[in-house]
Scaffold this motif. Structure first.
Motif, PDB file in Angstrom:
ATOM      1  N   ASN A  22      -9.987 -43.097  12.424  1.00  0.00           N
ATOM      2  CA  ASN A  22     -11.176 -43.939  12.346  1.00  0.00           C
ATOM      3  C   ASN A  22     -11.865 -43.718  10.999  1.00  0.00           C
ATOM      4  O   ASN A  22     -12.056 -42.569  10.582  1.00  0.00           O
ATOM      5  CB  ASN A  22     -12.128 -43.579  13.492  1.00  0.00           C
TER       6      ASN A  22
ATOM      7  N   THR B 160     -16.083 -57.200  20.524  1.00  0.00           N
ATOM      8  CA  THR B 160     -16.216 -56.598  19.198  1.00  0.00           C
ATOM      9  C   THR B 160     -17.542 -55.873  19.002  1.00  0.00           C
ATOM     10  O   THR B 160     -17.764 -55.258  17.962  1.00  0.00           O
ATOM     11  CB  THR B 160     -16.069 -57.681  18.111  1.00  0.00           C
TER      12      THR B 160
ATOM     13  N   ASN C  98     -17.110 -50.021  19.460  1.00  0.00           N
ATOM     14  CA  ASN C  98     -15.937 -49.331  18.950  1.00  0.00           C
ATOM     15  C   ASN C  98     -15.676 -48.202  19.934  1.00  0.00           C
ATOM     16  O   ASN C  98     -16.277 -47.137  19.852  1.00  0.00           O
ATOM     17  CB  ASN C  98     -16.189 -48.792  17.545  1.00  0.00           C
TER      18      ASN C  98
ATOM     19  N   ILE D 146     -11.113 -51.650  20.526  1.00  0.00           N
ATOM     20  CA  ILE D 146     -10.658 -51.150  19.230  1.00  0.00           C
ATOM     21  C   ILE D 146     -10.409 -52.347  18.315  1.00  0.00           C
ATOM     22  O   ILE D 146      -9.532 -53.158  18.569  1.00  0.00           O
ATOM     23  CB  ILE D 146      -9.386 -50.302  19.371  1.00  0.00           C
TER      24      ILE D 146
ATOM     25  N   ALA E  85     -13.889 -42.564  18.468  1.00  0.00           N
ATOM     26  CA  ALA E  85     -14.762 -43.571  17.863  1.00  0.00           C
ATOM     27  C   ALA E  85     -15.232 -43.123  16.477  1.00  0.00           C
ATOM     28  O   ALA E  85     -16.007 -43.823  15.824  1.00  0.00           O
ATOM     29  CB  ALA E  85     -15.962 -43.839  18.758  1.00  0.00           C
TER      30      ALA E  85
END
Length: 625
Positions: A444, A369, A372, A602, A439
């Motif tokens: 997004n 995590t 991204n 992601i 990203a």
């Protein structure tokens, strides 16, 4: 969420080590950051797009996209930085400028001067005759200049200028040879050998450390010696090459596991050697640097293990994620690429001194995590050799800008691996990539920035001047044995042994200071994947004076087949910490549910996991962000 500028101050009241802090931290120092020059950008990668109008000296152009770009470290004089670039738009052969095409190794000037050709860059690999570069390996990452100055590590290759400094005019294409690196792993020596990744040279210019994936999605780390083989009789390729010999697997066969089970209790062993991903060596080479088993839940850190003694020390301990690292040659400082200025991981790791029990199943999620996609959230952090401790978390190298688009601390320019110190310790080189779609933009929630770099380039090399420092001499390079005494010999034909594993069952963990934790661990497998579940209940549990933990947490992670990088996470948490801080870590009704691939990163979740520390709330990233 508290702004990043306040983040380090907020965490400054938290103790960051298990030992009493005895070394006072250094004072912040002045740092000036500038951008280093690169070849000009061509408007396309079409043949001839790099015109004389764009580059009058006809010494190559680069593209706008990052591609395989990667910056490395300094030459011994400290005036040049080695860089892997992709040249585009070269004219067709036999035009002399046709050699400036594809992935190549260059030097760029770090002192504001030019090479004798008038450019602030020089290509080391362009135009090398084919007979001097037989079986060139396509892996050309993590460039590194050997301390001898006449050779460079270029991915799985060694570029050699025959005793002449790479930066000198005498280092010409005809004098240069490029040799592949071969790691024999089969018992009879046949075949292409093992597949190393992220190779790092020891300061003695003779030994190498690297990592390699295992078949089950794990990773092992190795140490060996480079030996030139002018006429190999077995293995691929059968061309002059460097062989990795006397290889050690960096696993202590008789050492402790990071978490061991005995008589119904679990013990967390901070002196265990757990080299997960090798990250390099200390400035003198007396320590191996690595990402290891967490000491605190969801907190991924860099550790060092002494080559001779096996003594382990924790270098970083901030709740944020750390990965790339480089030591100064005098062994007194290191710089890490870390997410700590962003607050990216605080929702998961912000509550301190939770033992790494759910990490038995959740460590992949914790490490995934941080990104991204290619948005890394990394910035360079300067720390003295003793590491994070007390109220000291180092100094952000590029904090001096105004945060505007294209500034040295523009958060849309993310640090990448690896940073490097000049040999005299007065400068730091690092490179960054600009956030690009997907990203940002489209689905997004984060907008895409516009590049302010020359030609719209989305990568740049930065040079930080530590202006108050005087040059220091490198430390004496440690003499290291071919076979590390605490490691496992790994001759050709050897296999990676099964590593530490806690058997399923119910256990008790006793706090170092007070209290207990009751732990239940279960696992199951099916055709769809394997699932591990850890449930923990804390009762006045404390590993650090003044930090008392109560409550419960349960994490179940399913690893999906056939792609072992796919993780489905179900998490419930209701933790309360009292004492020096008032903190909670709680999931929403129904829990927190995350699906994430460790390669693509992601973020996609249902429900929430929120950490609150002394009234400051840290929430998870938005989906896709």
């Amino acid at each position: 969420m508290r702004p990043p500028s306040s983040l380090l101050l907020a965490l400054g009241s938290v103790a960051f080590g298990l030992e009493v802090v005895t070394r006072p931290p250094p004072e912040p120092e002045p740092i000036e950051v500038v951008e280093l020059p690169l070849p000009p950008v061509a408007p396309s990668d079409g043949v001839g797009a790099c015109t004389p109008a764009i580059n009058p000296r006809r010494t190559g152009c680069v593209g706008t996209d990052v591609g395989e770009f990667q910056a490395g470290d300094f030459t011994p004089d400290g005036n040049h930085v080695v860089v892997n670039v992709e040249f585009v738009g070269a004219p067709a052969a036999p035009d002399p400028a046709s050699i400036y095409t594809g992935e190549q190794l260059i030097l760029i000037k770090a002192d504001g001067t030019n090479f004798s050709n008038g450019d602030p860059w020089k290509c080391l690999s362009c135009g090398v005759p084919p007979e001097n570069a037989r079986s060139l390996d396509p892996q050309r990452d993590y460039p590194h200049v050997l301390r001898s100055g006449d050779r460079a590590l270029w991915g799985h290759n060694i570029l050699d200028c025959g005793g002449v400094d790479l930066a000198s005019d005498a280092c010409t294409p005809n004098r240069t040879h490029i040799y592949p690196i071969h790691w024999t792993t089969s018992a009879d020596g046949s075949g292409p050998g093992g597949v190393p990744r992220e190779m790092r040279l020891h300061p003695d210019d003779m030994h190498m450390g690297w990592s390699s994936f295992t078949g089950d999605g794990g990773q092992a780390a190795y140490f060996g010696r480079l030996e030139f083989n002018p006429n190999p009789a077995v293995g691929e390729p059968l061309t002059p090459r460097y062989d990795l010999v006397n290889v050690s697997l960096l696993v202590d066969p008789s050492g402790k596991a990071p978490i061991s089970a005995e008589d119904g209790e679990l013990r967390i062993n901070h002196d265990a050697i757990t080299v997960g991903e090798l990250r390099g060596f200390s400035g003198s080479g007396d320590e191996v640097l690595y990402i290891g088993s967490s000491w605190e839940s969801s907190n991924i850190d860099v550790f060092a293990v002494h080559v001779a003694t096996g003594a382990v020390r924790r270098l970083t301990s901030h709740p944020e994620y750390t990965d790339p690292i480089a030591f100064s040659h005098d062994n007194e400082w290191f710089v890490v690429m870390d997410t700590r200025p962003s607050g990216r991981q605080m929702w998961m790791a912000g509550m301190r001194w939770i033992p790494p029990l759910v990490d038995m199943v959740a460590v992949t999620a914790a490490s995934s995590t941080r990104n991204n996609r290619d948005r890394r959230f990394f910035q360079p952090i300067l720390v003295d050799r003793y590491g994070d401790r007390g109220a000291y978390f180092g100094q952000q190298v590029n904090a001096g800008g105004d945060g505007s688009s294209g500034s040295v601390n523009d958060p849309n320019w993310n640090g990448r691996a690896d940073p490097a110190f000049s040999p005299d310790g007065t400068r730091i080189a690092y490179w960054q990539a600009l956030v690009v779609s997907p990203a940002c933009g489209g689905d997004n929630p984060l907008p895409c920035p516009v590049s302010t770099a020359q030609g719209g380039r989305t990568y740049r090399v930065m040079l930080a001047h530590l202006t108050s420092r005087t040059p220091k001499r490198p430390a004496k390079v440690a003499a290291v044995p071919d076979l590390i005494p605490w490691a496992t010999p790994f001759p050709p034909g050897a296999t990676v042994p099964a590593l530490y594993k806690v058997p399923p069952g119910n256990y008790t963990v006793r706090g170092r200071v007070s209290g207990v934790a009751d732990v239940s661990y279960a696992e199951e497998s099916s055709a769809a994947g394997r699932t591990g579940t850890v449930a923990v209940a804390y009762a006045n549990y404390s590993d650090q004076c003044g930090y008392i933990l109560n409550g419960h947490e349960k994490v179940s992670v399913q690893v999906l087949f056939p792609n072992v990088w796919d993780n489905v996470v179900d998490w419930t948490s209701d933790l309360l910490q009292t004492g020096r801080v008032e903190a909670t870590k709680r999931t929403s009704a129904g829990g927190f549910h995350l699906e994430i691939n460790a390669e693509t990163n992601i973020f996609s979740a249902n429900g929430t996991l929120v950490t609150v520390v002394d009234g400051v709330e840290y929430v998870q990233p938005a989906n896709g962000a």
